[in-house]
Design a protein around this motif. Structure first.
Motif, PDB file in Angstrom:
ATOM      1  N   SER A   1       7.109  12.659 -24.378  1.00  0.00           N
ATOM      2  CA  SER A   1       6.968  14.040 -24.827  1.00  0.00           C
ATOM      3  C   SER A   1       5.517  14.298 -25.243  1.00  0.00           C
ATOM      4  O   SER A   1       4.875  13.422 -25.829  1.00  0.00           O
ATOM      5  CB  SER A   1       7.906  14.294 -26.014  1.00  0.00           C
ATOM      6  OG  SER A   1       7.591  15.517 -26.647  1.00  0.00           O
TER       7      SER A   1
ATOM      8  N   HIS B   1       4.422  16.426 -27.573  1.00  0.00           N
ATOM      9  CA  HIS B   1       4.296  17.140 -28.847  1.00  0.00           C
ATOM     10  C   HIS B   1       3.161  16.599 -29.700  1.00  0.00           C
ATOM     11  O   HIS B   1       2.375  17.355 -30.257  1.00  0.00           O
ATOM     12  CB  HIS B   1       5.616  17.085 -29.623  1.00  0.00           C
ATOM     13  CG  HIS B   1       6.617  18.076 -29.111  1.00  0.00           C
ATOM     14  ND1 HIS B   1       6.406  19.442 -29.182  1.00  0.00           N
ATOM     15  CD2 HIS B   1       7.821  17.917 -28.513  1.00  0.00           C
ATOM     16  CE1 HIS B   1       7.438  20.075 -28.655  1.00  0.00           C
ATOM     17  NE2 HIS B   1       8.310  19.162 -28.230  1.00  0.00           N
TER      18      HIS B   1
ATOM     19  N   ASP C   1       5.923  19.189 -20.615  1.00  0.00           N
ATOM     20  CA  ASP C   1       6.652  19.710 -21.770  1.00  0.00           C
ATOM     21  C   ASP C   1       8.026  19.057 -21.788  1.00  0.00           C
ATOM     22  O   ASP C   1       8.358  18.243 -20.908  1.00  0.00           O
ATOM     23  CB  ASP C   1       6.768  21.247 -21.730  1.00  0.00           C
ATOM     24  CG  ASP C   1       7.324  21.754 -20.400  1.00  0.00           C
ATOM     25  OD1 ASP C   1       8.153  21.050 -19.773  1.00  0.00           O
ATOM     26  OD2 ASP C   1       6.941  22.851 -19.972  1.00  0.00           O
TER      27      ASP C   1
END
Length: 271
Positions: free
Chosen positions: A32, A34, A53
């Motif tokens: 991921s 993030h 994403d």
């Protein structure tokens, strides 16, 4: 080969991915984005591409590893769309398989795992898992010794057991300091304290055919230094604080689940 998508790129992901790669797992691990800095670091070290994403990640992954803190779970689940029969592997402490299915659908397969950080550095580090899932177990076996548990309550006990590792480091530190204060170099003191505990723990795990009390008694015979020290530990009930710590965490588990559930509800209300 199975593609594993990883949601959350903190310490847990780092040591599990490290253990998998060290154990020879060559399958695709997709990260991921993030926390992009940590994701890129893991990507460089362990050959794990970073997804554009989370949507792209879940579309490409056969299994999704959820490795976030409990307080981050509500947000992570809100961005996670899984396909029917896709596998969700959760390393989120205290969150049940029923709760995860309720959030993401009964058609998904949910597996919970609760390994400790030492799997990154040692072979055969313990990886508790519930429920049984042979294909997931086969992959995780590259990272350590998979302990398949029969009930979710047993996995919660395994989670509490994992706390022992964190406590043991502090205990070893006290022993290490004692040896260092009496003349060993710091590196020698570390080996003396940690090596003897690690050796005893390894032997205890190996000798399932005999009680630990019997092993201890065979060493701590009358007149030995081991017996002198062991008698003192027995008189002072030295194990009591450890047992009390286990009980404290065990008692707090239901309240912790209630707090996490309340946090997830409030998070949904805000959205």
């Amino acid at each position: 080969m199975t593609t594993i998508g990883v949601i959350g790129t903190g310490d847990f992901s780092a040591y599990l991915i490290a253990a998998l790669r060290r154990g020879g797992h060559t399958g695709r691990i997709l990260l991921s984005p993030h926390n992009l800095k940590k994701a890129r670091d893991l990507s460089t070290r362990y050959d794990c591409p970073v997804a554009v994403d989370d949507v792209s990640l879940t579309e490409q992954a056969d299994w999704v590893l959820l490795a976030v803190r409990p307080e981050q779970l509500a947000f992570a689940l809100s961005t996670l769309t899984l396909r029917p029969n896709q596998t969700l592997i959760s390393a989120v402490a205290g969150i049940t398989t029923a709760e995860l299915r309720a959030a993401k659908g009964d058609s998904i397969r949910v597996v919970r795992i609760m390994p400790s950080s030492y799997i990154e550095a040692i072979d055969d580090g313990l990886i508790p898992m519930f429920p049984a899932c042979p294909d997931v177990e086969a992959v995780l076996a590259a990272a350590g010794k998979v302990l398949v548990l029969g009930t979710e309550d047993q996995l919660d006990l395994a989670m509490i057991g994992a706390c022992l590792a964190g406590w043991t480091y502090r205990f070893i530190a006290k022993l290490e300091n004692w040896f260092a204060e009496r003349g060993l170099r710091p590196d020698q003191a570390r080996v003396m304290a940690a090596g003897n505990i690690a050796g005893a723990a390894a032997y205890a795990a190996l000798r399932q055919d005999v009680s630990l009390a019997a092993i201890s008694d065979a060493i701590a015979t009358p007149g030995t230094f081991t017996k002198t020290g062991l008698d003192y530990l027995a008189r002072t009930n030295a194990a009591a604080p450890w047992l009390e710590a286990l009980e404290t965490v065990h008692r707090d588990l239901p309240a912790s689940r209630a707090r996490q559930s309340d946090m997830r509800k409030r998070s949904k209300e805000k959205r």
